[in-house]
Design a protein around this motif. Structure first.
Motif, PDB file in Angstrom:
ATOM      1  N   LEU A  88       0.826  -1.205   0.000  1.00  8.58           N
ATOM      2  CA  LEU A  88       0.000   0.000   0.000  1.00  8.58           C
ATOM      3  C   LEU A  88       0.859   1.253   0.000  1.00  8.58           C
ATOM      4  N   ARG A  89       0.280   2.321  -0.533  1.00  8.60           N
ATOM      5  CA  ARG A  89       0.924   3.628  -0.496  1.00  8.60           C
ATOM      6  C   ARG A  89      -0.036   4.601   0.182  1.00  8.60           C
ATOM      7  N   PHE A  90       0.518   5.631   0.835  1.00  5.94           N
ATOM      8  CA  PHE A  90      -0.273   6.514   1.682  1.00  5.94           C
ATOM      9  C   PHE A  90       0.010   7.976   1.350  1.00  5.94           C
ATOM     10  N   LEU A  91      -1.067   8.761   1.411  1.00  3.87           N
ATOM     11  CA  LEU A  91      -0.965  10.211   1.253  1.00  3.87           C
ATOM     12  C   LEU A  91      -1.648  10.883   2.430  1.00  3.87           C
ATOM     13  N   PHE A  92      -0.978  11.863   3.031  1.00  2.29           N
ATOM     14  CA  PHE A  92      -1.597  12.713   4.040  1.00  2.29           C
ATOM     15  C   PHE A  92      -1.987  14.010   3.338  1.00  2.29           C
ATOM     16  N   ALA A  93      -3.276  14.179   3.117  1.00  5.08           N
ATOM     17  CA  ALA A  93      -3.772  15.340   2.383  1.00  5.08           C
ATOM     18  C   ALA A  93      -4.289  16.392   3.356  1.00  5.08           C
ATOM     19  N   GLY A  94      -4.411  17.620   2.868  1.00  5.13           N
ATOM     20  CA  GLY A  94      -4.850  18.721   3.706  1.00  5.13           C
ATOM     21  C   GLY A  94      -6.356  18.766   3.895  1.00  5.13           C
ATOM     22  N   ASP A  95      -6.869  19.951   4.195  1.00  6.51           N
ATOM     23  CA  ASP A  95      -8.295  20.181   4.388  1.00  6.51           C
ATOM     24  C   ASP A  95      -9.037  19.776   3.115  1.00  6.51           C
ATOM     25  N   PRO A  96      -9.991  18.847   3.200  1.00  6.61           N
ATOM     26  CA  PRO A  96     -10.655  18.354   1.989  1.00  6.61           C
ATOM     27  C   PRO A  96     -11.534  19.386   1.297  1.00  6.61           C
ATOM     28  N   ASN A  97     -11.774  20.530   1.945  1.00  6.02           N
ATOM     29  CA  ASN A  97     -12.589  21.579   1.331  1.00  6.02           C
ATOM     30  C   ASN A  97     -11.765  22.585   0.531  1.00  6.02           C
ATOM     31  N   LYS A  98     -10.441  22.414   0.504  1.00  8.83           N
ATOM     32  CA  LYS A  98      -9.590  23.390  -0.168  1.00  8.83           C
ATOM     33  C   LYS A  98      -9.133  22.894  -1.537  1.00  8.83           C
ATOM     34  N   GLU A  99      -9.088  23.822  -2.487  1.00  7.73           N
ATOM     35  CA  GLU A  99      -8.655  23.474  -3.833  1.00  7.73           C
ATOM     36  C   GLU A  99      -7.206  23.005  -3.839  1.00  7.73           C
ATOM     37  N   SER A 100      -6.381  23.567  -2.961  1.00  9.27           N
ATOM     38  CA  SER A 100      -4.976  23.160  -2.895  1.00  9.27           C
ATOM     39  C   SER A 100      -4.857  21.685  -2.513  1.00  9.27           C
ATOM     40  N   THR A 101      -5.788  21.187  -1.710  1.00 12.01           N
ATOM     41  CA  THR A 101      -5.784  19.780  -1.321  1.00 12.01           C
ATOM     42  C   THR A 101      -6.152  18.890  -2.505  1.00 12.01           C
ATOM     43  N   VAL A 102      -7.129  19.326  -3.302  1.00 14.87           N
ATOM     44  CA  VAL A 102      -7.513  18.556  -4.487  1.00 14.87           C
ATOM     45  C   VAL A 102      -6.358  18.512  -5.473  1.00 14.87           C
ATOM     46  N   LYS A 103      -5.636  19.625  -5.619  1.00 20.56           N
ATOM     47  CA  LYS A 103      -4.446  19.644  -6.487  1.00 20.56           C
ATOM     48  C   LYS A 103      -3.388  18.687  -5.936  1.00 20.56           C
ATOM     49  N   GLN A 104      -3.241  18.644  -4.624  1.00 20.01           N
ATOM     50  CA  GLN A 104      -2.311  17.711  -3.984  1.00 20.01           C
ATOM     51  C   GLN A 104      -2.701  16.269  -4.293  1.00 20.01           C
TER      52      GLN A 104
END
Length: 251
Positions: free
Chosen positions: A52-68
């Motif tokens: 498995l691979r894992f990502l810690f993403a930011g606030d799910p309501n932010k566009e920067s998180t979707v870009k991440q």
């Protein structure tokens, strides 16, 4: 360094990560590996074997998180076939206490589809020719960077279906090729389905959701399985609209 971690890296580096990331990974580890009851046997095998691979993403309501997330999906698409036969990408979103206190299941459902709608706007690759673009088609699957994925969501608001509960907003992406030997046409696939469905019923304490079917069956729609409701209901129409440009937010 890329955006993604594997289990070995997290086991070695977890103490230096932010507290919420430590909590998310420890919760995931406890859920999937500490008992023999977790329903998805391949996911458990993949975790223990470091597939498995894992990502810690930011606030799910932010566009920067979707870009991440888009950047991570591209990175994962390029490395997944070398990760192992039971690989998938697990994405932990930084879910504030305010979100957890205010969001009901329906809010998380809308957020999940909003993210899938928005992330596809960052996809520069052509949609795979062998995957229909209409979610109503029984062979449709979410695609990114030319790779078809089964998407999965778990939330803090799920309570009846323990298998869909997680203390943080969680999304996972499993490449379609992982299921090559795990389908209705193989003895291994039929046996694995029987095992998983029994474990799922035991784990949740309620019958499996009626939308759980085989990919490719004419009465199956994969999108219905991505976000399962706590009860047996499901939306009438798929919320996915490719290349949607606006992210839904709730505050």
């Amino acid at each position: 360094m890329g955006l993604l971690y594997d289990k070995q890296q997290l086991d070695e580096q977890l103490e230096i990560l932010p507290k919420w990331q430590q909590e998310a990974f420890q919760s995931f580890s406890s859920m999937i590996a500490d008992t023999n009851t977790y329903p998805c046997v391949p996911a458990r095998q993949g975790f223990l074997a470091n597939h498995l691979r894992f990502l810690f993403a930011g606030d799910p309501n932010k566009e920067s998180t979707v870009k991440q997330l888009a950047d991570a999906l591209r990175e994962y698409s390029d490395c997944s076939r070398n990760a192992g036969n039971y690989t998938s990408l697990a994405v932990f979103f930084q879910t504030s206490k305010e979100i957890r206190n205010r969001y009901a299941e329906a809010d998380y459902r809308e957020l999940f589809w909003s993210i899938l709608n928005h992330v596809t706007a960052f996809d520069e690759a052509a949609w795979p020719k062998d995957i229909p673009t209409d979610p109503a088609h029984h062979k449709w699957e979410f695609c990114f960077h030319g790779e078809p994925y089964f998407a999965f969501c778990a939330t803090p608001a799920h309570h009846q279906r323990k298998s869909r509960h997680f203390p943080f907003f969680l999304m996972a992406f499993q490449p379609r090729w992982v299921f090559a030997e795990m389908n209705e046409s193989t003895a291994f696939g039929r046996k694995m389905k029987s095992i998983i469905r029994k474990r799922l019923t035991d784990y949740d304490g309620i019958p499996g959701h009626p939308d759980l079917k085989w990919y490719g069956q004419e009465d199956n729609h994969e999108w219905r399985q991505y976000f399962l409701n706590d009860d047996d209901t499901s939306p009438n129409n798929c919320p996915f609209q490719r290349m949607k440009s606006k992210l839904t937010t709730f505050f």
